[in-house]
Design a protein around this motif. Structure first.
Motif, mmCIF file in Angstrom:
data_model
loop_
_atom_site.group_PDB
_atom_site.id
_atom_site.type_symbol
_atom_site.label_atom_id
_atom_site.label_comp_id
_atom_site.label_asym_id
_atom_site.label_seq_id
_atom_site.Cartn_x
_atom_site.Cartn_y
_atom_site.Cartn_z
ATOM 1 N N GLY A 94 13.239 -29.674 -21.015
ATOM 2 C CA GLY A 94 13.663 -30.282 -19.759
ATOM 3 C C GLY A 94 14.767 -29.540 -19.035
ATOM 4 O O GLY A 94 15.500 -30.112 -18.230
ATOM 5 N N THR A 95 14.919 -28.243 -19.307
ATOM 6 C CA THR A 95 15.915 -27.469 -18.564
ATOM 7 C C THR A 95 15.403 -27.179 -17.149
ATOM 8 O O THR A 95 14.276 -27.532 -16.817
ATOM 9 C CB THR A 95 16.187 -26.132 -19.268
ATOM 10 O OG1 THR A 95 14.927 -25.484 -19.464
ATOM 11 C CG2 THR A 95 16.846 -26.353 -20.605
ATOM 12 N N SER A 96 16.232 -26.544 -16.356
ATOM 13 C CA SER A 96 15.845 -26.259 -14.965
ATOM 14 C C SER A 96 16.007 -24.785 -14.626
ATOM 15 O O SER A 96 16.696 -24.421 -13.690
ATOM 16 C CB SER A 96 16.670 -27.099 -13.997
ATOM 17 O OG SER A 96 16.497 -28.451 -14.258
ATOM 18 N N ALA B 191 14.170 -29.557 -8.143
ATOM 19 C CA ALA B 191 13.976 -30.988 -7.912
ATOM 20 C C ALA B 191 12.721 -31.131 -7.077
ATOM 21 O O ALA B 191 12.557 -30.457 -6.064
ATOM 22 C CB ALA B 191 15.183 -31.543 -7.172
ATOM 23 N N MET B 192 11.816 -31.971 -7.493
ATOM 24 C CA MET B 192 10.586 -32.159 -6.733
ATOM 25 C C MET B 192 9.998 -33.525 -7.039
ATOM 26 O O MET B 192 10.449 -34.222 -7.945
ATOM 27 C CB MET B 192 9.583 -31.055 -7.059
ATOM 28 C CG MET B 192 9.189 -30.975 -8.520
ATOM 29 S SD MET B 192 8.010 -29.666 -8.834
ATOM 30 C CE MET B 192 6.571 -30.619 -9.279
ATOM 31 N N GLN C 25 10.834 -38.787 -8.266
ATOM 32 C CA GLN C 25 11.522 -37.509 -8.369
ATOM 33 C C GLN C 25 11.642 -37.118 -9.833
ATOM 34 O O GLN C 25 11.912 -37.955 -10.692
ATOM 35 C CB GLN C 25 12.900 -37.605 -7.731
ATOM 36 C CG GLN C 25 13.481 -36.223 -7.483
ATOM 37 C CD GLN C 25 14.822 -36.282 -6.789
ATOM 38 O OE1 GLN C 25 15.103 -37.183 -6.009
ATOM 39 N NE2 GLN C 25 15.669 -35.326 -7.095
ATOM 40 N N ASP D 187 13.144 -34.899 -13.217
ATOM 41 C CA ASP D 187 14.498 -34.826 -13.766
ATOM 42 C C ASP D 187 15.125 -33.455 -13.599
ATOM 43 O O ASP D 187 16.181 -33.190 -14.152
ATOM 44 C CB ASP D 187 14.462 -35.140 -15.271
ATOM 45 C CG ASP D 187 14.137 -36.596 -15.495
ATOM 46 O OD1 ASP D 187 14.346 -37.384 -14.553
ATOM 47 O OD2 ASP D 187 13.668 -36.937 -16.587
ATOM 48 N N GLU E 92 16.614 -29.978 -11.549
ATOM 49 C CA GLU E 92 17.336 -29.686 -10.333
ATOM 50 C C GLU E 92 17.672 -28.215 -10.246
ATOM 51 O O GLU E 92 18.114 -27.614 -11.223
ATOM 52 C CB GLU E 92 18.636 -30.509 -10.281
ATOM 53 C CG GLU E 92 19.117 -30.651 -8.852
ATOM 54 C CD GLU E 92 20.484 -31.317 -8.770
ATOM 55 O OE1 GLU E 92 20.860 -31.995 -9.724
ATOM 56 O OE2 GLU E 92 21.142 -31.117 -7.743
#
Lengths: 586, 208, 455
Positions: free
Chosen positions: A239-241, A246-247, A253, A255, A257
């Protein structure tokens, strides 16, 4: 200190020959067995990818014939076809297959410098293939993200196989990269360190130059794919970004970003473009040797050919963003990347000129390998020239993501390398098996493949001009695409089915000839390079009998003036000279 | 080797064995070392791409830098010591010409490996502390990069420890010295490489 | 020998194919004729090389092939520096001749003229929405976090610049002719791409950033907008249209579009009035909207108000139910006219949303839910949700708990082109395509029996 061929003394040498079936053919550390293992697995997955492409073509040409090709399956087929062909077939077959077979033989060594690592490389490759194929059987099926796996779409809900399929894809790629790295270290180290005496760099056949440069490219480019696979895996599982912005997904939305989809594309294409040359450079090398041997003429402009390979290899790291002209990246990058991309066309064009000039004033033997090689020149010229359209940034804008792109890269990266693969498979078949293939079936196979593929891809460019987008399950209604486009699509599909069916000839030929082919002898083509001078055919474990060969001349002494034979093997001693009068080139 | 001189030769003008009888490797060092250097180059590409990604990702507005835990300094010290041990082990083995388990070079290399294990344990506890303090992976990309960079570095070190472990085992069983010396030199070389990589990563983490 | 002849034939054939091919660029509708010029120039340069190299190849093969009974020997020529240098220079010149105009045109592409007016195209899986600046000439700021069912554009409600923005929530937009326009491109989820083949240009839409392109439309007409960056399952059904019109017509159209503020100030629906209107509906659809298979009236309770509202409008406007062969649909059209005004539609839709719902009875018994699940979750769930409850975000109605016989007849209508084929049915064409996930009756039964388990 002349080298004595040891044709009849093969049992005398003191190498540790593996005895049992298992050590000889399964857990083998012999480069030739590993090469065949690599080649066999690669061709096997390649056939799966070929089958997938036929299903795709059926959907496009004759929708409704196969009831279970639904949109999700179509996109999964597109993805797996692309990924398998580029990575698991072409990369593995050229480097794992031909690289493994030819490097020790052409360099006059008994094996790779790290045979155990070489064996591991194959088994890791096999594991990566099994993981890849396993994704067909997980819930949701394999990933349908397109072979480019663009974030964030590849790991979001709206893409088929975005749960299990994509994860297995990423794991499989990571394992493949480990396999490639182990093999690659071997190839590079063997070529650099273990060449037999007298074999200077400039006496190497172009096959080795191509494989060597491609391997170096692979070693530096695959880390980019590894990095992007790991980071995407983090985004998916933890679940990293990194890439996930963000979508909204189905009205909620997510989780994530701030992740950068463009960053993924940069990393992917930093791998992806060199990958094109990882496939192309070995093909360039192999085809050079096929052409030279069967034209009975030295490769024209050997030095230029070597320099071109090195130049292409270097430049290939500076052009990646030409895949991203319309990606939304800073458009000013377009100036730089259009320039580098068109510059890389220059060394590539020189290679083409030199192949043709090798034929000029040659003594051309029009057998199956040579036909495939000539077919390659034709398709490669075609594919290379269409590349000048796509590399030039403004022309790419209307043509990007249309069938023009599909036609272009299949011409240059699909058809051309595959024609070389066949040329090479036929050319080295007598050495690998000790028997000749059937020339008639080989020629029929050539004509079907060459004409059939051109019938597929020439019209496909025109669908692209028309504006038909790629990766469409179906075109649906538009105002600008005429009904006749479907006629074209149907014909392309027919040609594709024809070509795919014709490949049966190849398999019939190689399996039938294994038993019934004429005995080939050690050097049926009258070739100069070392692999044709082994004491045994097929070469035994250890390749060279008691004594390693010494190399006295460059790899292309064909039709040397004043010689009786029209070729002089590299290991044939001659009167030592430098710049001999009757021997001067340009 | 002069690569330029080699590739500008006209090879068709020469027949014979111009460079003598012996095979001429491109680099005058063991094959294993050549392979290791190539591998280190690949690994450097991998780390540089991660660092480039780090900088690109940093420019996105949501980036909140992670306060670097002080314990990283201790870990760094341990890794430096580990590298030094290997360095002196090599010097020692060159002086005495042999490596034996439980004495001189053997002992130093044992210490080097154990210190590296200490470094890994230290890195692990830093991560555990950060996680306990609520700096999870998902909180911010800076955190995610911290775990990613340290994790991949530790993975490389584990690869080195595998080779080291095999060498130690061989030493303990008393196998021949030439192999052991080569393993030791390779380990030392690789440790220095990973130390340099770590220094770069550490600098990146504390300076941003 | 044959290969030389074939190569010549292929060269001739390719050139002939090129000139007789009816498949070529669509007639241009923007000022980017310079792009077409660069393409044509490249065609001449590369075409020349293609013909020259391949004919030389064919000639070499023909001239220097081995012939039976003739001894021949190749010429020994390792290299020819002059020839190679000459070819290098020539190739470089050719490349430069193609690159220079390309870069020149690209310089125009990256510099948007001052007088260009802006519009925004907003892509999502798998729809389009558009936005034009209001009288202040400025678009309000927008962000994913502001997106709600009533604010699908994500316009910042606190930004005064955004209040007068004209918003369009349908796959249709207009542009004025001969006026430079700059498209600002945003995405709600994955990568998309704004392509109009006749405009010759395209650009990806990237979540988290705004990309752009610019053009001056030069030809009136209606053109397709396609997504040309793979965006998941519905990539091929992400369509819209752009109409290029004279300035006055464009201005009139723009004035007819609601401002953002107006869309946010919709009065609450009058449920009592809706209940009143529903009396007519109840005669067929039942007091509780539970449906009545005897009169082919489907269950309504459980359907989202925006879906009911849209379908009523379609019936009124002849977008649905008017096609040949749609007898049952034709019966609904006059009924829909009893709630002809937007308010009345909103009221009755809101009332239906308050009806208690219990799942409809199962009528389809054949079919394998396990097989249906595979088709459904791969192809249907992306819009209708894993739970079959539908979503405003994809404009997909609820399926779970609805009448399976009705779903079956509607799927058949999509398949036959009776429903969804009308140009103004904004999302019907998507089902016309996606129904191909169930090409056989058996597959359809499998899927319906799976949907029957989702209740």
């Amino acid at each position: 200190m002349a080298y004595v061929p040891l044709a009849d003394q093969d049992d005398a040498h003191a190498l540790h020959d593996p005895q049992s079936f298992v050590t000889k053919y399964i857990w083998s550390q012999d480069h030739k067995v590993i090469a065949i293992q690599y080649g066999g697995v690669a061709i096997f997955v390649g056939l799966i990818a070929l089958g997938l492409s036929i299903l795709m073509r059926l959907q496009l040409g004759f929708p409704d014939t196969v009831s279970w090709i639904n949109p999700a399956f179509y996109y999964q087929a597109v993805t797996m076809h692309g990924m398998i062909m580029v990575i698991y077939l072409l990369t593995a077959l050229f480097l794992g297959g031909f690289g493994n077979y030819l490097i020790p033989l052409m360099c006059g060594t008994r094996d790779m410098v790290f045979p155990f690592l070489n064996m591991l490389s194959f088994w890791f490759y096999l594991v990566s293939v099994i993981i890849l194929l396993a994704s067909f059987f997980v819930p949701g099926g394999p990933t349908g993200a397109g072979w480019t796996l663009y974030a964030p779409q590849s790991i979001s809900h709206g893409t088929p196989g975005s749960e299990g399929g994509i994860l297995l894809m990423l794991i499989s790629l990571a394992v493949f990269i480990i396999a490639f790295t182990m093999g690659g270290l071997n190839y590079v180290t063997t070529i650099l360190q273990a060449r037999t005496r007298g074999l200077t760099l400039m006496r190497l056949p172009l096959s080795i130059w191509g494989i060597f440069t491609a391997t170096v490219l692979g070693l530096f480019a695959f880390p980019a794919l590894l990095v992007s696979a790991i980071m995407m895996g983090f985004d998916l599982v933890l679940g990293t970004s990194f890439f996930m912005p963000a979508m909204m997904e189905l009205g909620a939305q997510n989780d994530h970003e701030g992740g950068s989809p463009i960053l993924f594309q940069h990393l992917f294409w930093f791998f992806g473009h060199p990958e094109v040359y990882i496939v192309a450079l070995p093909a360039f090398g192999l085809v050079s040797d096929v052409i030279s041997t069967h034209a009975r003429k030295n490769i024209f402009g050997y030095r230029m050919m070597v320099w071109a390979i090195i130049a292409i290899g270097g430049l290939s790291f500076m052009v990646w963003a030409h895949h991203m002209y319309v990606s939304g990246m800073n458009p000013y990058f377009g100036f730089f990347f259009a320039t580098t991309t068109l510059v890389i066309a220059i060394p590539t064009a020189l290679k083409v000129y030199n192949w043709v000039l090798t034929l000029w004033q040659g003594n051309i033997r029009l057998n199956t390998p040579m036909l495939f090689a000539i077919g390659f020149i034709f398709t490669f010229v075609h594919g290379g020239l269409t590349g000048l359209f796509l590399g030039n940034v403004v022309i790419d804008v209307p043509l990007a993501d249309t069938y023009f792109v599909v036609a272009h890269f299949h011409m240059v990266m699909g058809v051309s390398p595959v024609l070389v693969l066949f040329a090479a498979l036929y050319h080295w078949y007598p050495k690998v098996t000790g028997r000749m293939f059937n020339e008639t079936i080989g020629k029929v196979h050539f004509w079907c493949t060459f004409l059939g593929t051109y019938a597929i891809y020439l019209p496909m460019h025109y669908l692209g001009f028309l504006g038909v987008p790629r990766r469409y399950y179906e075109m649906g209604n538009t105002d600008f695409i005429p009904e006749t486009a479907q006629v074209l699509n149907a014909n392309i599909t027919l040609a594709a089915i024809f070509v795919a069916t014709a490949q049966i000839l190849f398999f019939i030929n190689i399996f039938w000839s294994l038993k019934h082919g004429e005995k080939a002898g050690g050097n049926p083509w009258g070739a100069t390079t070392l692999e044709w001078q082994t004491p045994d055919t097929p070469p035994k474990h250890g390749n060279w009998g008691d004594e390693l060969p010494a190399v006295y001349r460059w790899a292309y002494d064909y039709s040397v003036p004043g010689m009786d034979k029209d070729f002089v093997p590299q290991n044939e001693p001659g009167e030592e000279y430098e710049k001999n009068a009757h021997h001067k080139g340009a | 080797m002069s690569f330029y001189r080699d590739v500008t030769r006209k090879p068709w003008n020469t027949v014979g064995l111009p460079e003598g009888i012996d095979p001429r490797p491109a680099f005058n060092m063991p094959n294993e070392k050549v392979a290791l250097i190539i591998f280190a180059t690949c690994a450097s590409v991998l780390f540089s791409l991660l660092v480039v990604s780090y900088f690109i990702r940093m420019t996105v507005g949501d980036w909140v830098p992670l306060a670097t835990p002080t314990m990283l300094w201790v870990n760094t010290g341990v890794l430096v010591l580990s590298s030094l041990c290997f360095h002196f082990a090599v010097l020692q083995s060159r002086k005495t010409g042999s490596v034996r388990f439980g004495s001189g070079a053997g002992l130093l290399s044992l210490a080097g490996g154990l210190l590296a294990i200490g470094f890994i344990v230290g890195q692990y506890s830093v991560s555990a502390q950060l996680l306990a303090a609520g700096h999870g992976l998902r909180v911010n990309a800076a955190n995610a990069f911290f775990y990613l960079l340290t994790g991949i570095h530790v993975l490389h070190l584990l690869g080195g420890l595998w080779v080291w472990g095999k060498a130690q085992l061989r030493l303990a069983l008393g196998s021949d010295a030439k192999d052991a010396r080569l393993s030791l030199e390779l380990c030392a070389w690789y440790w220095h490489f990973l130390l340099v990589i770590w220094a770069g990563l550490f600098y990146l983490l504390i300076s941003t | 020998m044959a290969i030389a002849v074939v190569i010549v034939l292929l060269v001739v054939g390719s050139v002939v194919f090129h000139f007789v091919s009816p498949w070529w660029f669509t007639e241009i509708a923007s000022h980017w004729t310079s792009v077409d010029f660069t393409i044509n120039l490249t065609f001449w340069v590369t075409g020349f090389v293609f013909v020259a190299v391949n004919l030389f190849l064919a000639y070499s093969v023909f001239r220097y092939r081995q012939r039976k009974g003739e001894a021949s020997k190749a010429v020994y020529e390792p290299e020819n520096a002059r020839l190679e240098t000459g070819l290098t220079v020539l190739t470089t010149l050719g490349v430069a001749a193609m690159l220079a105009p390309g870069l020149f045109v690209w310089a125009q592409f990256v510099s948007v003229p001052e007088e260009a007016t802006e519009f925004e195209a907003f892509g999502s899986q798998w729809q389009w929405a558009f936005r034009y600046p209001g009288d202040d000439g400025q678009l309000g700021t927008a962000d994913i976090e502001h997106i709600t069912e009533t604010n699908p554009w994500g316009i910042n409600p606190d930004d005064p610049n955004g209040q007068d923005d004209r918003v369009v929530k349908k796959p249709y937009m207009m542009l004025p002719i001969d006026q430079p326009v700059k498209a600002l491109l945003r995405s709600r989820d994955v990568l998309h791409n704004y392509t109009v083949p006749q405009f010759r240009i395209k650009m990806d839409m990237v979540p988290g950033m705004v990309s752009y392109l610019w053009l001056t439309p030069t030809r009136t007409g209606v053109f397709d907008i396609l997504c040309e960056q793979y965006c998941g399952l519905g990539h091929h059904i992400m369509r819209a249209r752009v109409e290029v019109a004279p300035a006055d017509q464009y201005a009139a159209w723009l004035q007819a579009q609601p401002t953002f503020a107006e869309t946010q100030e919709q009065p609450d629906a009058d449920i009592a009035a809706g209940q009143q209107s529903f009396m007519v509906c109840a005669s067929c659809h039942g007091q509780q909207g539970e449906g009545n298979p005897q009169v082919n009236a489907p269950k309504l309770a459980g359907l989202q108000p925006w879906y009911i509202d849209r379908q009523l409008r379609y019936y009124q406007q002849g977008i649905r139910g008017a096609a040949e062969g749609d007898q049952l649909g034709a019966m609904m059209a006059p009924m829909a006219n009893t709630v002809a005004s937007p308010e009345a539609r909103a009221n009755v839709s809101a009332y239906i949303a308050t009806l208690p719902q219990s799942p409809a009875a199962t009528t389809i018994t054949e079919g394998d839910p396990a097989r249906g699940m595979r088709i459904y979750s791969a192809n249907c769930a992306s819009c209708h949700g894993d739970d079959g409850k539908g979503s405003w975000a994809t404009d997909a109605p609820a399926l779970a708990g609805m009448d399976d016989w009705y779903l079956a007849t509607q799927l058949q209508k999509y398949r036959d082109g009776v429903r969804g084929a009308h140009r103004d049915d904004d999302y019907g064409y998507q089902m016309t395509s996606m129904v191909k996930a169930m090409r056989t009756q058996e597959q359809q039964n499998d899927v319906l029996s799976y949907i029957n388990t989702l209740r």
